[in-house]
Design a protein around this motif. Structure first.
Motif, PDB file in Angstrom:
ATOM      1  N   PRO B   7       1.017  -1.200  -0.287  1.00  0.00           N
ATOM      2  CA  PRO B   7       0.198  -0.188  -0.045  1.00  0.00           C
ATOM      3  C   PRO B   7       1.143   1.536  -0.470  1.00  0.00           C
ATOM      4  O   PRO B   7       0.716   2.043  -0.907  1.00  0.00           O
ATOM      5  N   LYS B   8       1.901   1.159   0.830  1.00  0.00           N
ATOM      6  CA  LYS B   8       2.913   2.651   1.041  1.00  0.00           C
ATOM      7  C   LYS B   8       3.339   3.170  -0.106  1.00  0.00           C
ATOM      8  O   LYS B   8       3.631   3.873  -1.066  1.00  0.00           O
ATOM      9  N   MET B  11       0.717   4.742  -2.880  1.00  0.00           N
ATOM     10  CA  MET B  11       0.027   6.747  -1.686  1.00  0.00           C
ATOM     11  C   MET B  11       1.567   6.790  -2.355  1.00  0.00           C
ATOM     12  O   MET B  11       1.500   8.003  -2.802  1.00  0.00           O
ATOM     13  N   VAL B  12       2.805   6.571  -2.914  1.00  0.00           N
ATOM     14  CA  VAL B  12       3.912   7.449  -3.656  1.00  0.00           C
ATOM     15  C   VAL B  12       2.995   7.106  -4.944  1.00  0.00           C
ATOM     16  O   VAL B  12       3.051   8.667  -5.217  1.00  0.00           O
ATOM     17  N   SER B  69       9.449   2.139  -4.679  1.00  0.00           N
ATOM     18  CA  SER B  69       8.944   3.897  -4.737  1.00  0.00           C
ATOM     19  C   SER B  69       9.690   5.043  -5.386  1.00  0.00           C
ATOM     20  O   SER B  69       9.079   5.318  -6.395  1.00  0.00           O
TER      21      SER B  69
END
Lengths: 262, 381
Positions: B7-8, B11-12, B69
């Motif tokens: 999920p992170k 978000m990025v 990321s």
């Protein structure tokens, strides 16, 4: 200073389509976002924190577990921590029930100086929850805040947006302020903020945590029932008068006479 | 939803997509193409969001993010503007990489932190007229003289050179041409004897000037040597290793943009009484494009995930991703122009820029043929 920001996860209505037959919103596949006015509320809190770094900004939200993502987004913008009120008993809440649950959470959080909320959420458009929370907590509220002029030791001076101007109000703290989009431009998240947000522990409270009986929460405690929601048929394109004021006045009088309205 | 992402990472993606679409609308991109200048306010905002120090640990003032990321940032910026992505990835790889790899604490404080904060710009000066894919053939020299080194030589095709405050210059510290003793120096572009050529007139990637750097008896203090004498080539190759994935990500972003443009146009453009997407010839081209974009993406995300997991095989997979993505994007931008017909050949349409911007991707940061060398050596070992 301790600041609480009330935030809501909403469907991105710019991407919502209306079912032409049923007249209801098609929410499938529509992304969820941080309610735009709430982003302005958070930005206002973060600006205070920029100026006074010992300020603590706490997000309070109510919603299904997926609203956790929105709280993380707020943390990635710079909020310190977040509380999510999530419980089946909270489901179907109208503004009366929502404000009593959120006020319950804020009481449990303890002392605070300012509560920021967005003016209204783009899915319900009621603009009621903010002022209701203030009423329940017994604190003053100012809605439609378009500018924060000054933060004094025990009060805040704000501009309240009116249709054709604004009022300047000084309000005692603790208080609740609702933000309009003219208040500021919300900042972007930062990458390091995102990394921290996914390591952060977000508190989840249910009705037991708030010390509320299920019958006093959610649908059971909601006097408002939505009978029907619909999109009004679009009006036809109007006619614009042009020319000098005199010409336009004449055109207007002619049209109104033609239609036997005057 | 992608198998290798968490999920992170999404978000990025959300952050970078929102940033790119807000800060780089068509008018801004058109102005970059016209003026050849990248807006400084967008550069500063990218720095503020943390795009310039993605993988650098937080203790050094970086963002503490991972490779996934990083590649998602590159993909999403390139989807809107390749040149914005070049400005964002350079501090992460070509400028920051050699310092992060071999710099002392002092060098990191002096150069790495300001690069990440967007306060200074550093370019990467490896390539020479006669040393491209074979950097060990370089002729730039650095001769020790007391506490200094005297640098002489010419670097070419150096991205950002006319705009940079410093250059990381790779030079021979052993005059014997058989010795592969190459060292890296941080050279202040204002030093006497440093000059840059006229900006090259490039096919694409407009908005980030590229030029020669000429070094004429440039005296550089030994405190500006990065790592030990002779460790420069290893440092350069390690830096390029990281750059490969970012370059593959850039190709994915451009391919995605080309696909989106082709889909949109094929629904609007009508021929023979219906939108051209209703003709099988066009619909099947779009099916091919969409399938290839997903295969590129999976290869890229897998390579980045392997790097995050510390896999030893990652060099091969990073090369495969760079090779495959940068070759495949050529096909996709070509088809996107084809679907646009004559309009696709005109500068008014986005695909014209995508076509020009994509072309360099099989060339820079290790040509496709160099990637094939790396891959074949790994497979045939």
């Amino acid at each position: 200073m301790k600041i609480i920001v009330c935030a809501k996860q909403v469907p991105d209505t710019t991407e919502v389509r209306i079912d032409p037959v049923k007249g209801t919103l098609i929410r499938d596949g529509v992304p969820s976002i941080l309610n735009p006015d709430d982003a302005n509320a958070l930005e206002a809190a973060l600006c205070i924190k920029d100026a006074a770094p010992d300020t603590k900004v706490t997000i309070v939200s109510m919603g299904p577990p997926q609203a956790m993502e929105m709280i993380r987004e707020c943390l990635a913008m710079g909020a310190d921590d977040g509380v999510l009120l999530s419980d089946r008993a909270f489901g179907g809440a109208d503004t009366i029930a929502t404000s009593s649950q959120i006020a319950g959470a804020i009481r449990k959080l303890g002392e605070y100086d300012i509560i920021f909320a967005g003016r209204q959420a783009i899915d319900g458009d009621t603009a009621q929850v903010g002022p209701q929370i203030a009423r329940r907590l017994g604190i003053p509220s100012v809605t439609y805040v378009q500018k924060i002029r000054e933060i004094k030791e025990k009060s805040v001076v704000v501009e309240r947006q009116m249709e054709d101007g604004y009022e300047v109000l000084e309000v005692q703290m603790p208080c609740l302020l609702t933000a309009v989009k003219e208040l500021n431009t919300p900042r972007y998240m930062t990458v390091s903020g995102i990394m921290d947000a996914y390591n952060a522990q977000i508190t989840v409270w249910n009705h037991n945590d708030l010390g509320m009986a299920p019958e006093n929460c959610g649908l059971a405690a909601s006097p408002t029932q939505v009978l029907r929601s619909f999109t009004p048929a679009p009006k036809g394109k109007g006619e614009m008068a042009s020319g000098s004021v005199k010409d336009m006045a004449k055109t207007l009088v002619d049209r109104l006479s033609e239609k036997h309205l005057i | 939803m992608y198998a290798f992402l968490e999920p992170k990472h999404e978000m990025v993606r959300k952050l970078v997509r929102q940033f790119a679409e807000t800060e780089l609308p068509k008018e801004v991109i058109d102005r970059i193409e016209e003026t050849h200048e990248f807006p400084t306010d967008v550069f500063d905002k990218m720095a503020a969001c943390g795009f310039f120090g993605m993988r650098v640990p937080k203790a050094l003032g970086g963002q503490g993010a991972d490779y996934r990321s990083y590649v998602i940032m590159a993909e999403e910026l390139a989807r809107v503007s390749v040149v914005a992505n070049i400005w964002a990835t350079t501090p992460n790889s070509l400028a920051g990489g050699p310092i992060l790899n071999e710099g002392t604490d002092e060098q990191k404080a002096k150069y790495l932190k300001p690069v990440m904060d967007g306060k200074i710009k550093i370019c990467f000066a490896l390539t020479e007229p006669e040393a491209g894919s074979d950097p060990s053939a370089m002729t730039t020299t650095a001769v020790k003289d007391g506490d200094d080194y005297i640098l002489n030589g010419r670097k070419c095709f150096i991205t950002m050179a006319p705009l940079a405050d410093y250059a990381i210059v790779f030079a021979r510290t052993n005059p014997d041409p058989r010795a592969r003793e190459i060292s890296a120096f941080v050279v202040d572009m204002k030093l006497p004897g440093v000059s840059t050529g006229a900006p090259e007139k490039k096919m694409g990637c407009i908005g980030c000037a590229t030029s020669d750097i000429v070094l004429n008896n440039v005296r550089v203090h030994k405190s500006n040597l990065l790592g030990a004498e002779g460790s420069g080539l290893k440092n350069a190759l390690a830096t390029l290793d990281v750059g490969r994935m970012a370059c593959a990500a850039q190709a994915v972003g451009v391919a995605q943009a080309a696909l989106e443009e082709a889909v949109k146009y094929s629904k609007e453009r009508r021929q023979f009484g219906k939108p051209i997407c209703k003709h099988q010839a066009i619909a099947f081209m779009i099916a091919d494009m969409a399938t290839k974009v997903e295969s590129m993406r999976m290869m890229l995300y897998q390579a980045a995930w392997m790097k995050d997991m510390g896999s030893k095989d990652v060099a091969k997979y990073a090369s495969m991703a760079k090779y495959y993505c940068c070759e495949t994007v050529q096909d996709i931008v070509g088809k996107a122009v084809q679907i646009h017909g004559g309009y696709g050949y005109m500068k008014d349409y986005k695909v014209e820029r995508l076509y020009r911007d994509a072309r360099v991707m099989t060339i820079y940061e290790g040509t496709s043929q160099v990637q094939q060398m790396v891959i074949s050596r790994a497979v045939l070992k």
